[in-house]
Design a protein around this motif. Sequence first.
Motif, mmCIF file in Angstrom:
data_model
loop_
_atom_site.group_PDB
_atom_site.id
_atom_site.type_symbol
_atom_site.label_atom_id
_atom_site.label_comp_id
_atom_site.label_asym_id
_atom_site.label_seq_id
_atom_site.Cartn_x
_atom_site.Cartn_y
_atom_site.Cartn_z
ATOM 1 N N GLU A 302 1.961 -15.029 9.908
ATOM 2 C CA GLU A 302 3.319 -14.061 9.479
ATOM 3 C C GLU A 302 2.879 -13.073 7.964
ATOM 4 N N GLU A 305 0.916 -10.032 9.030
ATOM 5 C CA GLU A 305 1.529 -9.024 9.930
ATOM 6 C C GLU A 305 2.530 -8.779 8.495
ATOM 7 N N ASP A 308 0.639 -5.513 7.200
ATOM 8 C CA ASP A 308 0.222 -4.944 7.956
ATOM 9 C C ASP A 308 1.463 -3.491 8.507
#
Length: 549
Positions: A302, A305, A308
């Motif tokens: 997580e 993510e 990103d």
Amino acid sequence: MAGSADDVALDRTRAGWAELSDGRWDAARASFEAALREEETPEALEGLSWAAWWLDDAEAVFAAREQAYRTYRERGDAAEAARMATWLAADHLDFHGAWPVAAGWLRRAHRLLDPLAPGPAHGWLAFHEGFVAHLGGETRSASRLGAEAADLGRRFGVPDLEMLGLALEGASLVARAEVPEGMALLDEATAAALERTATIPISSAWACCFLVSACTSTLDYERAFAWCDRIAEFAERYGSRYMLGFCRAEYGAVHLWRGRWDDAERMLAGAIDAFARSRPAMTGGPTVGLAELRRRQGRPDEARELLDGTHASSAAALCRARLALDDGQPRRAAELADQILRGLPAESAVGRAPALGLLVAAWTACGEPTKAADAAASLREVAALVGTAPLAAWADLADGTVLAARGEHEAALPRLEDAAARFRAAGAPYETALARAELASTFAALGRRESAESERGAAVRALEALGAKADAERVAQSSGGPPSPVTPRERDVLGLLAEGLTNREIAARLGVSEHTVHRHVTNILRKLGLPSRAAAAAHAVREGLVPGA
């Protein structure tokens, strides 16, 4: 008839500015729009741009501000046109993060002002150029331009400009570790801000923001928390999502430090939401903060993510480096930390501290004590310049870690004890637990088994109470021989490999992407030196890496 219309336009413009001062944004907007229906003046356009700014209407901000710029130029008022150009530069950074566009507007302001005698507009240009320099870590240029803006503000009686110039100069001095001098200027700027003499309400809040950011950068969280309250009151009074986003992001950092992780998550998520609605370009900071929280919670997928979805920044790179270290890739962590340091100007001393601390841990894990010692010495220099207890604690932890890695455990012991005590006094339970874990290892190396178990147990309990599951497991494992090279998440994957699941099935079971599972499997094979998935599954069962398998 024309004169009557002019008078009506002037009256409505004055009413609009009075409503801006009172924080009545909708009423101000209506007054300026009514004035513009009578006559298009740059003063009414400028006022409309500020009403739209507070109402988070970016399209209206740019339209009004650009038209005000053009209308001032048509009137032949180059100085006021240049002032609009400087605010347009700020708008492009605020709303879009568009650095090249901002630079273009600042160059335009220069072209207009260079032939003119010094005036307030020159001060606004100095401030905005200094702010851009400050964001880029060019602290010497930023402090010089801040001092110039403050001086012009005093000379021409513009309190907004004086307080912001003082705040910029102070924040820039703090960033290069001239903390007492910088904080004194920030205190003065904040005192001026609280006098509420600013023509533009955001000036007072912005001055306070400089102070809070300086506090959090030096880990002076108690002071930051106190000032956040004042800014939050301002934001509530004026209904600003932008200011609320800033406050929540800073509160999130404070709560993360204090170990109040549920509160930190709520504040960081609130900051992301507030910025997303008003200043999308500014969501990166709290998003990285939330990613760091996820990392500490043992939820690396997580965290990645979240990262990103952000633009490249030193804070994001630092979180990625910590993730690499957690994942058993210390050399990659060291490479990222070095990259961060190369990207920071040498004068930005305070900004170097987090990367230096990580570099100590990474080089130690790589078995490179000399390189770790160099990083620790640099961190000690920064801590001595800044003078805050939390940074001194980080320097103590770094020194102790390096000494222990060299086998100098007697010398390491007092440094690690000091680090744990200072972190505890600073109200930082996570950092205290990490220091106690290092202390446990040093006690064990000295043959003081009872002390080692006491420190280790305290560290594990604290980490579990925080929700730092992965760290708690790592510290608990360290009691019996060398720790497993695989992370807790990789052990989860190993367990499912031992059940015979495919990558797709593992991804579905863990709620992650198939690509993530593939990366975990690759890391497992590399770390354990195994040729295949079947060998990894067999090894997991044989070595007891998978409970219950």
